[in-house]
Design a protein around this motif. Structure first.
Motif, PDB file in Angstrom:
ATOM      1  N   ASN A  53       0.857  -1.184   0.000  1.00 31.82           N
ATOM      2  CA  ASN A  53       0.000   0.000   0.000  1.00 31.82           C
ATOM      3  C   ASN A  53       0.891   1.230   0.000  1.00 31.82           C
ATOM      4  O   ASN A  53       1.745   1.394   0.885  1.00 31.82           O
ATOM      5  CB  ASN A  53      -0.902   0.010   1.234  1.00 31.82           C
ATOM      6  CG  ASN A  53      -1.848  -1.166   1.267  1.00 31.82           C
ATOM      7  OD1 ASN A  53      -2.435  -1.538   0.256  1.00 31.82           O
ATOM      8  ND2 ASN A  53      -2.011  -1.771   2.434  1.00 31.82           N
ATOM      9  N   LEU A  55       1.195   5.511  -0.263  1.00 32.48           N
ATOM     10  CA  LEU A  55       0.592   6.839  -0.168  1.00 32.48           C
ATOM     11  C   LEU A  55       1.480   7.801  -0.934  1.00 32.48           C
ATOM     12  O   LEU A  55       2.641   8.004  -0.567  1.00 32.48           O
ATOM     13  CB  LEU A  55       0.451   7.263   1.288  1.00 32.48           C
ATOM     14  CG  LEU A  55      -0.008   8.709   1.545  1.00 32.48           C
ATOM     15  CD1 LEU A  55      -1.364   8.984   0.919  1.00 32.48           C
ATOM     16  CD2 LEU A  55      -0.022   9.005   3.040  1.00 32.48           C
ATOM     17  N   THR A  65       3.145   7.682  -9.146  1.00 28.26           N
ATOM     18  CA  THR A  65       2.146   6.616  -9.194  1.00 28.26           C
ATOM     19  C   THR A  65       2.310   5.746 -10.436  1.00 28.26           C
ATOM     20  O   THR A  65       2.373   4.508 -10.350  1.00 28.26           O
ATOM     21  CB  THR A  65       0.728   7.215  -9.158  1.00 28.26           C
ATOM     22  OG1 THR A  65       0.481   7.746  -7.851  1.00 28.26           O
ATOM     23  CG2 THR A  65      -0.331   6.160  -9.468  1.00 28.26           C
ATOM     24  N   ASN A  78      -1.334  -1.119  -4.372  1.00 28.12           N
ATOM     25  CA  ASN A  78      -2.457  -0.219  -4.098  1.00 28.12           C
ATOM     26  C   ASN A  78      -1.895   1.167  -3.800  1.00 28.12           C
ATOM     27  O   ASN A  78      -1.095   1.332  -2.877  1.00 28.12           O
ATOM     28  CB  ASN A  78      -3.255  -0.718  -2.893  1.00 28.12           C
ATOM     29  CG  ASN A  78      -3.696  -2.156  -3.037  1.00 28.12           C
ATOM     30  OD1 ASN A  78      -4.372  -2.518  -3.989  1.00 28.12           O
ATOM     31  ND2 ASN A  78      -3.287  -3.006  -2.092  1.00 28.12           N
ATOM     32  N   TYR A  80      -2.674   5.245  -3.059  1.00 22.10           N
ATOM     33  CA  TYR A  80      -3.647   6.234  -2.589  1.00 22.10           C
ATOM     34  C   TYR A  80      -2.978   7.601  -2.658  1.00 22.10           C
ATOM     35  O   TYR A  80      -1.867   7.778  -2.145  1.00 22.10           O
ATOM     36  CB  TYR A  80      -4.088   5.917  -1.163  1.00 22.10           C
ATOM     37  CG  TYR A  80      -4.610   4.511  -1.015  1.00 22.10           C
ATOM     38  CD1 TYR A  80      -5.949   4.220  -1.255  1.00 22.10           C
ATOM     39  CD2 TYR A  80      -3.757   3.459  -0.670  1.00 22.10           C
ATOM     40  CE1 TYR A  80      -6.423   2.919  -1.148  1.00 22.10           C
ATOM     41  CE2 TYR A  80      -4.223   2.156  -0.558  1.00 22.10           C
ATOM     42  CZ  TYR A  80      -5.562   1.896  -0.792  1.00 22.10           C
ATOM     43  OH  TYR A  80      -6.030   0.610  -0.694  1.00 22.10           O
ATOM     44  N   SER A  81      -3.651   8.564  -3.293  1.00 23.83           N
ATOM     45  CA  SER A  81      -2.980   9.837  -3.534  1.00 23.83           C
ATOM     46  C   SER A  81      -3.950  11.017  -3.484  1.00 23.83           C
ATOM     47  O   SER A  81      -4.896  11.080  -4.264  1.00 23.83           O
ATOM     48  CB  SER A  81      -2.293   9.809  -4.902  1.00 23.83           C
ATOM     49  OG  SER A  81      -1.526  10.977  -5.098  1.00 23.83           O
ATOM     50  N   PHE A 116      -9.856   6.930 -10.368  1.00 27.11           N
ATOM     51  CA  PHE A 116      -9.826   5.583  -9.809  1.00 27.11           C
ATOM     52  C   PHE A 116      -9.544   4.578 -10.919  1.00 27.11           C
ATOM     53  O   PHE A 116      -9.996   4.738 -12.053  1.00 27.11           O
ATOM     54  CB  PHE A 116     -11.162   5.245  -9.144  1.00 27.11           C
ATOM     55  CG  PHE A 116     -11.177   3.918  -8.437  1.00 27.11           C
ATOM     56  CD1 PHE A 116     -10.680   3.794  -7.151  1.00 27.11           C
ATOM     57  CD2 PHE A 116     -11.683   2.782  -9.066  1.00 27.11           C
ATOM     58  CE1 PHE A 116     -10.688   2.562  -6.496  1.00 27.11           C
ATOM     59  CE2 PHE A 116     -11.696   1.553  -8.434  1.00 27.11           C
ATOM     60  CZ  PHE A 116     -11.196   1.444  -7.138  1.00 27.11           C
ATOM     61  N   LYS A 123      -4.336  -1.048  -8.076  1.00 25.00           N
ATOM     62  CA  LYS A 123      -5.431  -0.192  -7.628  1.00 25.00           C
ATOM     63  C   LYS A 123      -4.878   1.208  -7.413  1.00 25.00           C
ATOM     64  O   LYS A 123      -3.843   1.380  -6.769  1.00 25.00           O
ATOM     65  CB  LYS A 123      -6.037  -0.704  -6.318  1.00 25.00           C
ATOM     66  CG  LYS A 123      -7.137   0.205  -5.765  1.00 25.00           C
ATOM     67  CD  LYS A 123      -7.678  -0.323  -4.443  1.00 25.00           C
ATOM     68  CE  LYS A 123      -8.701   0.630  -3.839  1.00 25.00           C
ATOM     69  NZ  LYS A 123      -9.212   0.125  -2.538  1.00 25.00           N
ATOM     70  N   GLU A 125      -6.272   5.140  -6.315  1.00 26.62           N
ATOM     71  CA  GLU A 125      -7.343   6.021  -5.856  1.00 26.62           C
ATOM     72  C   GLU A 125      -6.777   7.418  -5.680  1.00 26.62           C
ATOM     73  O   GLU A 125      -5.849   7.624  -4.897  1.00 26.62           O
ATOM     74  CB  GLU A 125      -7.906   5.524  -4.520  1.00 26.62           C
ATOM     75  CG  GLU A 125      -8.949   6.448  -3.905  1.00 26.62           C
ATOM     76  CD  GLU A 125      -9.416   5.952  -2.546  1.00 26.62           C
ATOM     77  OE1 GLU A 125     -10.186   4.974  -2.515  1.00 26.62           O
ATOM     78  OE2 GLU A 125      -8.996   6.541  -1.532  1.00 26.62           O
ATOM     79  N   PHE A 127      -7.696  11.136  -4.467  1.00 22.78           N
ATOM     80  CA  PHE A 127      -8.666  11.885  -3.676  1.00 22.78           C
ATOM     81  C   PHE A 127      -8.518  13.366  -3.983  1.00 22.78           C
ATOM     82  O   PHE A 127      -7.435  13.943  -3.792  1.00 22.78           O
ATOM     83  CB  PHE A 127      -8.441  11.635  -2.185  1.00 22.78           C
ATOM     84  CG  PHE A 127      -9.279  12.497  -1.293  1.00 22.78           C
ATOM     85  CD1 PHE A 127     -10.612  12.191  -1.058  1.00 22.78           C
ATOM     86  CD2 PHE A 127      -8.737  13.628  -0.686  1.00 22.78           C
ATOM     87  CE1 PHE A 127     -11.386  12.998  -0.237  1.00 22.78           C
ATOM     88  CE2 PHE A 127      -9.510  14.428   0.139  1.00 22.78           C
ATOM     89  CZ  PHE A 127     -10.836  14.120   0.368  1.00 22.78           C
ATOM     90  N   TYR A 134      -7.447  13.572   4.299  1.00 21.30           N
ATOM     91  CA  TYR A 134      -7.464  12.270   3.621  1.00 21.30           C
ATOM     92  C   TYR A 134      -6.604  11.243   4.343  1.00 21.30           C
ATOM     93  O   TYR A 134      -7.015  10.086   4.508  1.00 21.30           O
ATOM     94  CB  TYR A 134      -6.983  12.453   2.181  1.00 21.30           C
ATOM     95  CG  TYR A 134      -6.942  11.185   1.369  1.00 21.30           C
ATOM     96  CD1 TYR A 134      -8.097  10.444   1.125  1.00 21.30           C
ATOM     97  CD2 TYR A 134      -5.745  10.720   0.818  1.00 21.30           C
ATOM     98  CE1 TYR A 134      -8.067   9.292   0.359  1.00 21.30           C
ATOM     99  CE2 TYR A 134      -5.701   9.564   0.052  1.00 21.30           C
ATOM    100  CZ  TYR A 134      -6.869   8.858  -0.171  1.00 21.30           C
ATOM    101  OH  TYR A 134      -6.838   7.714  -0.927  1.00 21.30           O
ATOM    102  N   LEU A 138      -6.727   6.624   6.252  1.00 22.85           N
ATOM    103  CA  LEU A 138      -5.921   5.513   5.764  1.00 22.85           C
ATOM    104  C   LEU A 138      -5.235   4.757   6.893  1.00 22.85           C
ATOM    105  O   LEU A 138      -5.042   5.283   7.987  1.00 22.85           O
ATOM    106  CB  LEU A 138      -4.857   6.029   4.782  1.00 22.85           C
ATOM    107  CG  LEU A 138      -5.360   6.775   3.548  1.00 22.85           C
ATOM    108  CD1 LEU A 138      -4.185   7.294   2.739  1.00 22.85           C
ATOM    109  CD2 LEU A 138      -6.255   5.891   2.689  1.00 22.85           C
TER     110      LEU A 138
END
Length: 237
Positions: A53, A55, A65, A78, A80-81, A116, A123, A125, A127, A134, A138
């Motif tokens: 995972n 960030l 990413t 995965n 998440y950003s 997304f 994966k 995502e 935001f 945010y 997480l």
């Protein structure tokens, strides 16, 4: 495409200059080189597991990413950003990425349109909103790319309080990578219990690698001067 100033970097990749922060999204060293050697390569060298995972603070042009997807050795990644600039994200389907990005063009288009993307291996995502809020949603993060605009223009994403929230979501064997070597930033991380190292690569200017663990990079150097932590002044909100 949004009307931001295009800047060609030393490695041939393009970046943009933010009109809000009056800084480029990447250094003159190169968008690809910076993403790989300041973030992806050191992080992937440390974190060894089947599923990770990540960030990515903040999404920007998506180099961190998208290159993570291209270079991933993991069975599942995965990412998440958070990102404040929605128009920027929407414009990325037309951005002039390097040729190697063509193999993930479908991912870029989906992220640009829907913020997304997910398949059996990837994966992503994005935001749209405040990164500080945010990150509080997480947990179980293995890698943090701390790649916000500089403390000079975006102080809120470099404070002791901010890094305290990052610490809460980071796994015990996780790692933070960043281009910053600013003493207040490094002192904040040190006071929060992180071991600090400099990047071991000659191809880029030095940055910081932070981990709860003792790392075994062949030429990384532990920041000995932070043992005298009493003289450090940490950034505050």
């Amino acid at each position: 495409m949004i009307d931001y100033k295009k800047v060609k970097t030393k490695d041939g990749s393009l970046t943009l200059k933010s009109p809000t922060f009056n800084e480029c999204y990447h250094s003159s060293e190169g968008a690809v080189v910076e993403s790989l050697y300041k973030h992806i390569i050191p992080a992937f060298e440390v974190v060894k597991k089947d599923e990770v995972n990540i960030l990515d603070i903040c999404f920007g042009l998506g180099y961190n990413t998208f290159l993570s997807v291209l270079k991933s050795p993991y069975k599942k990644i995965n990412i998440y950003s958070p990102e404040m600039d929605e128009k920027l994200v929407k414009s990325l389907r037309d951005f002039e990425y390097p040729k190697e990005f063509e193999s993930i063009r479908n991912i870029i288009d989906k992220v640009s349109t829907n913020y997304f993307y997910e398949d059996e291996r990837v994966k992503i995502e994005v935001f749209i909103g405040d990164a500080r809020e945010y990150i509080k949603t997480l947990k179980n993060i293995d890698i943090v790319y701390q790649d916000a605009f500089s403390p000079k223009v975006n102080k809120v994403l470099w404070t002791y309080e901010y890094f305290s929230d990052i610490k809460k979501l980071l796994n015990d064997d996780g790692v933070i990578t960043t281009y910053s070597v600013a003493t207040p930033v490094r002192c904040a991380l040190f006071k929060l219990g992180f071991n600090l190292y400099t990047h071991p690569y000659d191809i880029i200017r030095k940055g910081t690698i932070a981990s709860f663990k003792n790392l075994m990079f062949p030429s990384a150097k532990f920041d000995e001067k932070l043992k005298r932590i009493g003289d450090c002044k940490c950034l505050r909100d």
